[in-house]
Design an enzyme around this catalytic site. Structure first.
Site, mmCIF file in Angstrom:
data_model
loop_
_atom_site.group_PDB
_atom_site.id
_atom_site.type_symbol
_atom_site.label_atom_id
_atom_site.label_comp_id
_atom_site.label_asym_id
_atom_site.label_seq_id
_atom_site.Cartn_x
_atom_site.Cartn_y
_atom_site.Cartn_z
ATOM 1 N N THR A 164 3.393 -12.038 5.107
ATOM 2 C CA THR A 164 2.499 -12.509 6.180
ATOM 3 C C THR A 164 3.285 -13.279 7.243
ATOM 4 O O THR A 164 2.975 -13.187 8.429
ATOM 5 C CB THR A 164 1.348 -13.382 5.635
ATOM 6 O OG1 THR A 164 1.888 -14.388 4.787
ATOM 7 C CG2 THR A 164 0.347 -12.557 4.863
ATOM 8 N N HIS A 178 3.657 0.134 -5.501
ATOM 9 C CA HIS A 178 2.656 0.800 -4.673
ATOM 10 C C HIS A 178 3.296 1.768 -3.673
ATOM 11 O O HIS A 178 2.671 2.165 -2.694
ATOM 12 C CB HIS A 178 1.783 -0.235 -3.939
ATOM 13 C CG HIS A 178 0.907 -1.029 -4.869
ATOM 14 N ND1 HIS A 178 0.355 -2.243 -4.536
ATOM 15 C CD2 HIS A 178 0.504 -0.773 -6.143
ATOM 16 C CE1 HIS A 178 -0.354 -2.694 -5.565
ATOM 17 N NE2 HIS A 178 -0.275 -1.832 -6.553
ATOM 18 N N CYS A 210 5.001 15.283 -0.068
ATOM 19 C CA CYS A 210 4.065 16.414 -0.100
ATOM 20 C C CYS A 210 3.241 16.359 -1.377
ATOM 21 O O CYS A 210 3.786 16.234 -2.474
ATOM 22 C CB CYS A 210 4.828 17.733 -0.035
ATOM 23 S SG CYS A 210 3.761 19.177 -0.301
ATOM 24 N N CYS A 222 4.275 19.895 -3.427
ATOM 25 C CA CYS A 222 5.600 20.165 -3.997
ATOM 26 C C CYS A 222 6.438 18.914 -4.196
ATOM 27 O O CYS A 222 7.509 18.967 -4.789
ATOM 28 C CB CYS A 222 6.364 21.180 -3.138
ATOM 29 S SG CYS A 222 7.049 20.496 -1.617
ATOM 30 N N CYS A 259 3.514 19.893 5.032
ATOM 31 C CA CYS A 259 4.854 19.915 4.446
ATOM 32 C C CYS A 259 5.668 21.055 5.062
ATOM 33 O O CYS A 259 5.203 22.193 5.137
ATOM 34 C CB CYS A 259 4.741 20.120 2.935
ATOM 35 S SG CYS A 259 6.326 20.365 2.111
ATOM 36 N N CYS A 308 6.467 23.751 2.037
ATOM 37 C CA CYS A 308 5.478 24.618 1.388
ATOM 38 C C CYS A 308 4.133 24.664 2.101
ATOM 39 O O CYS A 308 3.238 25.378 1.674
ATOM 40 C CB CYS A 308 5.274 24.187 -0.065
ATOM 41 S SG CYS A 308 4.221 22.734 -0.252
ATOM 42 N N THR A 338 1.309 -13.280 -4.396
ATOM 43 C CA THR A 338 0.366 -12.319 -4.968
ATOM 44 C C THR A 338 -0.762 -13.082 -5.637
ATOM 45 O O THR A 338 -0.532 -14.105 -6.278
ATOM 46 C CB THR A 338 1.058 -11.359 -5.960
ATOM 47 O OG1 THR A 338 0.043 -10.652 -6.707
ATOM 48 C CG2 THR A 338 1.979 -12.079 -6.929
ATOM 49 N N ASN A 380 2.276 -19.323 -4.510
ATOM 50 C CA ASN A 380 1.215 -18.642 -3.776
ATOM 51 C C ASN A 380 0.351 -19.644 -3.017
ATOM 52 O O ASN A 380 0.195 -20.781 -3.445
ATOM 53 C CB ASN A 380 0.330 -17.828 -4.736
ATOM 54 C CG ASN A 380 -0.503 -16.782 -4.019
ATOM 55 O OD1 ASN A 380 0.012 -16.051 -3.173
ATOM 56 N ND2 ASN A 380 -1.792 -16.714 -4.320
ATOM 57 N N ILE A 405 5.624 -20.135 1.699
ATOM 58 C CA ILE A 405 6.610 -19.336 0.952
ATOM 59 C C ILE A 405 7.990 -19.364 1.613
ATOM 60 O O ILE A 405 9.014 -19.388 0.932
ATOM 61 C CB ILE A 405 6.104 -17.882 0.793
ATOM 62 C CG1 ILE A 405 4.938 -17.863 -0.206
ATOM 63 C CG2 ILE A 405 7.215 -16.945 0.334
ATOM 64 C CD1 ILE A 405 4.208 -16.538 -0.276
HETATM 65 ZN ZN ZN Z 1 5.444 20.779 -0.042
#
Ligand code: ZN
Length: 244
Positions: A17, A112, A120, A123, A145, A148, A186, A211, A229
């Site tokens: 932040t 995350h 993609c 693939c 993609c 593919c 967090t 935090n 922080i």
């Molecule tokens: Zn692909």
């Protein structure tokens, strides 16, 4: 000379932040201000509707992370690594600011995912989000993609999408296999990442929480630090591993 402690760090939105990136559910949070935006980052909507994909790319482009610089909190963790004490840096953030600050990519576990890369759905080929955004600018509302033709998305974990089991497992191991677990910025309200604190405690690891707001794990933490922080984390790093 005493060996430095082995420190695993878990970071969330609060460390970024100060770099101008709003957290998701804080007072200025992305979802707090625009709950409709959450629908753009829900995997089923994204896969089903090209227009959701177009709006999701545009929302990604508007993310302040593209122009953001790491802050003193990120740099403190680079220093922790430089002093030989960083076991692993587990982050819930998708902004890549730890790597921009200089943390070794090998030590950063992005539970995350990240927004800098695109992947993609069919693939698994990786490319750059910047490339997809350039194609959007050139008039392609649903860049596919190049290998593919499958649906492209940012390499982030969207709502409704499972976390990468290998990354999660590495994070869990790092939570147990260290001397100190520091949870920074967090709220520790999102599972399964928050359970790193339970694993650490059971393994006898010292838990330190930095935090702005209270967390469910404050009562079991060895220490809770409420300060800014960007000031608290450099001070904590100096305390854990004094500068030589
Ligand atoms: Zn692909």
């Amino acid at each position: 000379m005493v060996a430095p402690p082995r420190v695993t760090v878990l970071t969330g939105a609060g460390i970024s932040t100060a770099s101008g990136i709003p957290d998701f559910r804080g007072p200025n949070g992305l979802w707090t201000r625009d709950p409709a935006a959450e629908a753009l980052f829900t995997i089923d909507n994204y896969l089903a509707d090209p227009d959701v994909r177009r709006r999701s790319w545009l929302a990604r482009r508007a993310n302040p992370a593209w122009g953001a610089e790491p802050n003193a909190g990120h740099r403190a963790l680079v220093e922790l690594e430089r002093r030989g004490a960083l076991r692993a840096l587990v982050t819930q953030n998708i902004d890549r600011l730890h790597q921009s600050a200089g943390s070794s990519p090998d030590l950063v576990l992005e539970v995350h995912g990240n927004m800098v890369e695109a992947v993609c759905w069919s693939c698994g080929a990786r490319s750059l989000t910047a490339d997809a955004l350039a194609r959007l600018d050139a008039g392609d509302d649903d860049p596919a993609c190049r290998s593919c033709g499958g649906i492209l998305k940012t390499a982030t974990v969207m709502f409704g999408q499972a976390l990468d089991p290998a990354v999660l497992e590495a994070a869990f191991v790092a939570a147990e296999d260290c001397d100190v677990l520091v949870a920074v910025g967090t709220t520790l309200q999102v599972q399964p990442v928050a359970s790193m604190c339970d694993l650490a405690r059971r393994a006898g690891v010292e838990l330190i929480i930095v935090n702005r707001d209270p967390t469910p794990y404050d009562v079991v933490a060895r220490r809770v630090i409420r300060g800014d922080i960007t000031e608290a984390l450099p001070a904590l790093v100096d305390e854990l591993v004094p500068p030589s």
